[in-house]
Design a protein around this motif. Structure first.
Motif, PDB file in Angstrom:
ATOM      1  N   LEU A  82     -20.763 -14.178  36.588  1.00  0.00           N
ATOM      2  CA  LEU A  82     -20.130 -13.063  35.879  1.00  0.00           C
ATOM      3  C   LEU A  82     -19.720 -11.969  36.856  1.00  0.00           C
ATOM      4  O   LEU A  82     -18.644 -11.378  36.734  1.00  0.00           O
ATOM      5  N   HIS A  83     -20.574 -11.709  37.841  1.00  0.00           N
ATOM      6  CA  HIS A  83     -20.299 -10.628  38.791  1.00  0.00           C
ATOM      7  C   HIS A  83     -19.259 -11.015  39.835  1.00  0.00           C
ATOM      8  O   HIS A  83     -18.481 -10.166  40.281  1.00  0.00           O
ATOM      9  N   TRP A  84     -19.229 -12.284  40.232  1.00  0.00           N
ATOM     10  CA  TRP A  84     -18.374 -12.694  41.344  1.00  0.00           C
ATOM     11  C   TRP A  84     -17.217 -13.590  40.927  1.00  0.00           C
ATOM     12  O   TRP A  84     -16.422 -14.010  41.777  1.00  0.00           O
ATOM     13  N   GLY A  85     -17.104 -13.888  39.652  1.00  0.00           N
ATOM     14  CA  GLY A  85     -16.031 -14.762  39.191  1.00  0.00           C
ATOM     15  C   GLY A  85     -14.795 -13.993  38.777  1.00  0.00           C
ATOM     16  O   GLY A  85     -14.545 -12.866  39.224  1.00  0.00           O
ATOM     17  N   VAL A  86     -14.013 -14.592  37.895  1.00  0.00           N
ATOM     18  CA  VAL A  86     -12.741 -13.992  37.483  1.00  0.00           C
ATOM     19  C   VAL A  86     -12.945 -12.707  36.696  1.00  0.00           C
ATOM     20  O   VAL A  86     -12.048 -11.855  36.658  1.00  0.00           O
ATOM     21  N   HIS A  87     -14.106 -12.543  36.073  1.00  0.00           N
ATOM     22  CA  HIS A  87     -14.336 -11.322  35.297  1.00  0.00           C
ATOM     23  C   HIS A  87     -14.320 -10.084  36.197  1.00  0.00           C
ATOM     24  O   HIS A  87     -13.728  -9.057  35.852  1.00  0.00           O
ATOM     25  N   GLY A  88     -14.973 -10.184  37.342  1.00  0.00           N
ATOM     26  CA  GLY A  88     -14.972  -9.055  38.263  1.00  0.00           C
ATOM     27  C   GLY A  88     -13.583  -8.737  38.789  1.00  0.00           C
ATOM     28  O   GLY A  88     -13.185  -7.568  38.886  1.00  0.00           O
ATOM     29  N   TRP A  89     -12.817  -9.782  39.092  1.00  0.00           N
ATOM     30  CA  TRP A  89     -11.459  -9.573  39.589  1.00  0.00           C
ATOM     31  C   TRP A  89     -10.573  -8.951  38.514  1.00  0.00           C
ATOM     32  O   TRP A  89      -9.650  -8.186  38.822  1.00  0.00           O
ATOM     33  N   ALA A  90     -10.828  -9.278  37.260  1.00  0.00           N
ATOM     34  CA  ALA A  90     -10.050  -8.667  36.177  1.00  0.00           C
ATOM     35  C   ALA A  90     -10.288  -7.164  36.125  1.00  0.00           C
ATOM     36  O   ALA A  90      -9.353  -6.372  35.936  1.00  0.00           O
ATOM     37  N   LEU A  91     -11.537  -6.758  36.310  1.00  0.00           N
ATOM     38  CA  LEU A  91     -11.862  -5.330  36.306  1.00  0.00           C
ATOM     39  C   LEU A  91     -11.191  -4.621  37.479  1.00  0.00           C
ATOM     40  O   LEU A  91     -10.584  -3.551  37.318  1.00  0.00           O
ATOM     41  N   TYR A  92     -11.282  -5.218  38.668  1.00  0.00           N
ATOM     42  CA  TYR A  92     -10.632  -4.616  39.836  1.00  0.00           C
ATOM     43  C   TYR A  92      -9.114  -4.581  39.658  1.00  0.00           C
ATOM     44  O   TYR A  92      -8.446  -3.607  40.021  1.00  0.00           O
ATOM     45  N   GLY A  93      -8.575  -5.670  39.118  1.00  0.00           N
ATOM     46  CA  GLY A  93      -7.127  -5.770  38.977  1.00  0.00           C
ATOM     47  C   GLY A  93      -6.555  -4.736  38.026  1.00  0.00           C
ATOM     48  O   GLY A  93      -5.512  -4.133  38.298  1.00  0.00           O
ATOM     49  N   LEU A  94      -7.223  -4.506  36.896  1.00  0.00           N
ATOM     50  CA  LEU A  94      -6.734  -3.513  35.941  1.00  0.00           C
ATOM     51  C   LEU A  94      -6.762  -2.109  36.548  1.00  0.00           C
ATOM     52  O   LEU A  94      -5.835  -1.314  36.351  1.00  0.00           O
ATOM     53  N   THR A  95      -7.818  -1.812  37.294  1.00  0.00           N
ATOM     54  CA  THR A  95      -7.894  -0.501  37.946  1.00  0.00           C
ATOM     55  C   THR A  95      -6.775  -0.339  38.968  1.00  0.00           C
ATOM     56  O   THR A  95      -6.109   0.706  39.031  1.00  0.00           O
ATOM     57  N   ALA A  96      -6.549  -1.374  39.768  1.00  0.00           N
ATOM     58  CA  ALA A  96      -5.495  -1.307  40.786  1.00  0.00           C
ATOM     59  C   ALA A  96      -4.115  -1.206  40.150  1.00  0.00           C
ATOM     60  O   ALA A  96      -3.244  -0.468  40.640  1.00  0.00           O
ATOM     61  N   LEU A  97      -3.895  -1.938  39.061  1.00  0.00           N
ATOM     62  CA  LEU A  97      -2.597  -1.880  38.386  1.00  0.00           C
ATOM     63  C   LEU A  97      -2.315  -0.483  37.842  1.00  0.00           C
ATOM     64  O   LEU A  97      -1.202   0.037  37.968  1.00  0.00           O
ATOM     65  N   ALA A  98      -3.326   0.117  37.227  1.00  0.00           N
ATOM     66  CA  ALA A  98      -3.131   1.455  36.669  1.00  0.00           C
ATOM     67  C   ALA A  98      -2.826   2.470  37.763  1.00  0.00           C
ATOM     68  O   ALA A  98      -1.898   3.277  37.646  1.00  0.00           O
ATOM     69  N   LEU A  99      -3.583   2.425  38.851  1.00  0.00           N
ATOM     70  CA  LEU A  99      -3.337   3.356  39.953  1.00  0.00           C
ATOM     71  C   LEU A  99      -1.968   3.111  40.581  1.00  0.00           C
ATOM     72  O   LEU A  99      -1.203   4.044  40.838  1.00  0.00           O
ATOM     73  N   GLY A 100      -1.656   1.839  40.842  1.00  0.00           N
ATOM     74  CA  GLY A 100      -0.394   1.518  41.493  1.00  0.00           C
ATOM     75  C   GLY A 100       0.817   1.860  40.649  1.00  0.00           C
ATOM     76  O   GLY A 100       1.824   2.359  41.163  1.00  0.00           O
ATOM     77  N   PHE A 101       0.742   1.629  39.349  1.00  0.00           N
ATOM     78  CA  PHE A 101       1.898   1.892  38.487  1.00  0.00           C
ATOM     79  C   PHE A 101       2.228   3.377  38.440  1.00  0.00           C
ATOM     80  O   PHE A 101       3.382   3.782  38.622  1.00  0.00           O
ATOM     81  N   PHE A 102       1.217   4.208  38.186  1.00  0.00           N
ATOM     82  CA  PHE A 102       1.497   5.636  38.047  1.00  0.00           C
ATOM     83  C   PHE A 102       1.801   6.296  39.392  1.00  0.00           C
ATOM     84  O   PHE A 102       2.481   7.323  39.434  1.00  0.00           O
ATOM     85  N   ALA A 103       1.316   5.717  40.491  1.00  0.00           N
ATOM     86  CA  ALA A 103       1.600   6.295  41.801  1.00  0.00           C
ATOM     87  C   ALA A 103       2.961   5.854  42.325  1.00  0.00           C
ATOM     88  O   ALA A 103       3.772   6.684  42.739  1.00  0.00           O
ATOM     89  N   TYR A 104       3.238   4.545  42.289  1.00  0.00           N
ATOM     90  CA  TYR A 104       4.429   4.017  42.944  1.00  0.00           C
ATOM     91  C   TYR A 104       5.613   3.813  42.003  1.00  0.00           C
ATOM     92  O   TYR A 104       6.736   3.630  42.466  1.00  0.00           O
ATOM     93  N   ASN A 105       5.374   3.815  40.699  1.00  0.00           N
ATOM     94  CA  ASN A 105       6.483   3.691  39.755  1.00  0.00           C
ATOM     95  C   ASN A 105       6.767   4.987  39.006  1.00  0.00           C
ATOM     96  O   ASN A 105       7.831   5.130  38.412  1.00  0.00           O
ATOM     97  N   ARG A 106       5.807   5.909  39.020  1.00  0.00           N
ATOM     98  CA  ARG A 106       6.000   7.158  38.295  1.00  0.00           C
ATOM     99  C   ARG A 106       5.851   8.389  39.179  1.00  0.00           C
ATOM    100  O   ARG A 106       5.987   9.508  38.710  1.00  0.00           O
ATOM    101  N   GLY A 107       5.541   8.198  40.455  1.00  0.00           N
ATOM    102  CA  GLY A 107       5.521   9.310  41.389  1.00  0.00           C
ATOM    103  C   GLY A 107       4.387  10.284  41.221  1.00  0.00           C
ATOM    104  O   GLY A 107       4.477  11.423  41.675  1.00  0.00           O
ATOM    105  N   LEU A 108       3.296   9.886  40.577  1.00  0.00           N
ATOM    106  CA  LEU A 108       2.140  10.761  40.408  1.00  0.00           C
ATOM    107  C   LEU A 108       1.157  10.548  41.554  1.00  0.00           C
ATOM    108  O   LEU A 108       1.243   9.551  42.274  1.00  0.00           O
ATOM    109  N   PRO A 109       0.221  11.467  41.753  1.00  0.00           N
ATOM    110  CA  PRO A 109      -0.746  11.302  42.850  1.00  0.00           C
ATOM    111  C   PRO A 109      -1.565  10.026  42.685  1.00  0.00           C
ATOM    112  O   PRO A 109      -1.829   9.581  41.566  1.00  0.00           O
ATOM    113  N   LEU A 110      -1.973   9.458  43.804  1.00  0.00           N
ATOM    114  CA  LEU A 110      -2.768   8.237  43.783  1.00  0.00           C
ATOM    115  C   LEU A 110      -4.233   8.596  43.537  1.00  0.00           C
ATOM    116  O   LEU A 110      -5.094   8.456  44.401  1.00  0.00           O
ATOM    117  N   THR A 111      -4.516   9.086  42.340  1.00  0.00           N
ATOM    118  CA  THR A 111      -5.862   9.452  41.929  1.00  0.00           C
ATOM    119  C   THR A 111      -6.090   8.963  40.502  1.00  0.00           C
ATOM    120  O   THR A 111      -5.142   8.684  39.764  1.00  0.00           O
TER     121      THR A 111
END
Length: 264
Positions: free
Chosen positions: A218-247
Motif C-alpha cells: 500500500l505504501h510503495w505501490g501504485v497507491h502512493g504514486w497516485a497521491l504524489y501524482g495528484l499533488t504534482a499535477l495540482a502544483l504544476g497546473f496552477f504554476a505553469y498553466n495559470r501563472g500562479l506561485p509554485l506553492t
C-alpha cells in the motif's frame, strides 16, 4: 523512351503503385529525416533560449487571473537584517512550533496525549486511511484516461526539457531508490512484528506476514504514486498553466481567489 529511341531504364528509387503513380520513396524518406532533425534542433533551441524567471512566478501567454496579474510571490515580505519573512506564514508557523515544542518538553502529560491520539487513529481510522488511498488512485486514473489527460503542463506549445527515459530514471531514483534501500526490508519486518490494529492478527504469525506485505504494498505501490501524482499535477497546473506561485496555496485559488496572497 530516351532521345535516341531506346527504352529508358527505370530509376531504382521509383516505386510504382497500383494506380501507376510514381512515388519517390527515397526523397520522401530523406524529407522525413530532415523534418525530424529540424524538429529536434528547434526543440533544443527552444529549451536553451527559454526565458528565465525570478523566483517561482511563471508568466503564461494569457492572463487567466487578471486580478492577481500584477502580484509577485513575496512582494509584501519583510526584508530586514538578511531575512526575507512572509508575515502571515512565518509568525503563525513559528508561534505554533514554539507552543508545540514547549508542551513536548515541559508538560509530561503531552506524550500520553499524543500516544492516545496515535492509538485512536491507528485503531479507529485505519479503514478511512485505506479508503482515501483508493479514492486517490481512482481520481488519478480518471485524470490520466479522461479528456483531462490531454492537458499539457506548461501550455499547448510547451516542450519537455528531458527525454522520457531520463524522466523515468529521475523519478525512480529520487522517489524509490534511497527509500527502498532501507524500508524495502525494514518496513515489512516492522509490520510483521507490530501489525496494525486494523488487521487484528497475532504478531509473528503467518497472518501477520500477509498483513505486513499488504501494508508495504500500500505504501510503495501504485497507491502512493497516485497521491504524489495528484499533488504534482495540482502544483504544476496552477504554476505553469495559470501563472500562479509554485506553492500549495495556489491550488486553492478557485476557492480563495486573490486571498491566497494574504493570510492564507
Amino acid at each position: 523512351m530516351d532521345d535516341a529511341g531506346n527504352p529508358a531504364s527505370e530509376d531504382p528509387r521509383i516505386h510504382r503503385s497500383p494506380d501507376d503513380t510514381d512515388i519517390d520513396l527515397t526523397e520522401a524518406t530523406l524529407a522525413l529525416h530532415d523534418w525530424e532533425e529540424e524538429e529536434e534542433r528547434r526543440r533544443e533551441e527552444a529549451i536553451s533560449n527559454r526565458k528565465s524567471f525570478e523566483g517561482l512566478q511563471v508568466d503564461p501567454d494569457i492572463d487567466f487571473y487578471p486580478e492577481v496579474a500584477d502580484r509577485e510571490p513575496g512582494d509584501r515580505n519583510i526584508v530586514r537584517a538578511g531575512f526575507d519573512i512572509h508575515p502571515q506564514v512565518t509568525f503563525w508557523a513559528s508561534g505554533f512550533l514554539v507552543v508545540f515544542i514547549c508542551l513536548s518538553i515541559f508538560v509530561e502529560a503531552t506524550q500520553d496525549v499524543f500516544s492516545e491520539i496515535l492509538d485512536f487513529i491507528n485503531g479507529s481510522l485505519g479503514w478511512f486511511y485505506i479508503l482515501d488511498f483508493n479514492i486517490f488512485l481512482l481520481v488519478a486514473m480518471y485524470f490520466a484516461f479522461s479528456r483531462y489527460g490531454k492537458i499539457k503542463l506548461g501550455g499547448p506549445f510547451a516542450l519537455p526539457e528531458f527525454s522520457t527515459v531520463s524522466w523515468y530514471a529521475m523519478l525512480l531514483s529520487a522517489g524509490l531508490g534511497i527509500g527502498l534501500m532501507f524500508w524495502g526490508v525494514a518496513e515489512p519486518i516492522f509490520h510483521f512484528t507490530s501489525p496494525a490494529p486494523l488487521f487484528d492478527v497475532e504478531p509473528g504469525s503467518v497472518e501477520a506476514g500477509k498483513a505486513a506485505l499488504a501494508t508495504t504494498y500500500l505504501h510503495w505501490g501504485v497507491h502512493g504514486w497516485a497521491l504524489y501524482g495528484l499533488t504534482a499535477l495540482a502544483l504544476g497546473f496552477f504554476a505553469y498553466n495559470r501563472g500562479l506561485p509554485l506553492t500549495f496555496r495556489s491550488i486553492f485559488y478557485p476557492i480563495l481567489g486573490p486571498r491566497i496572497y494574504g493570510t492564507w
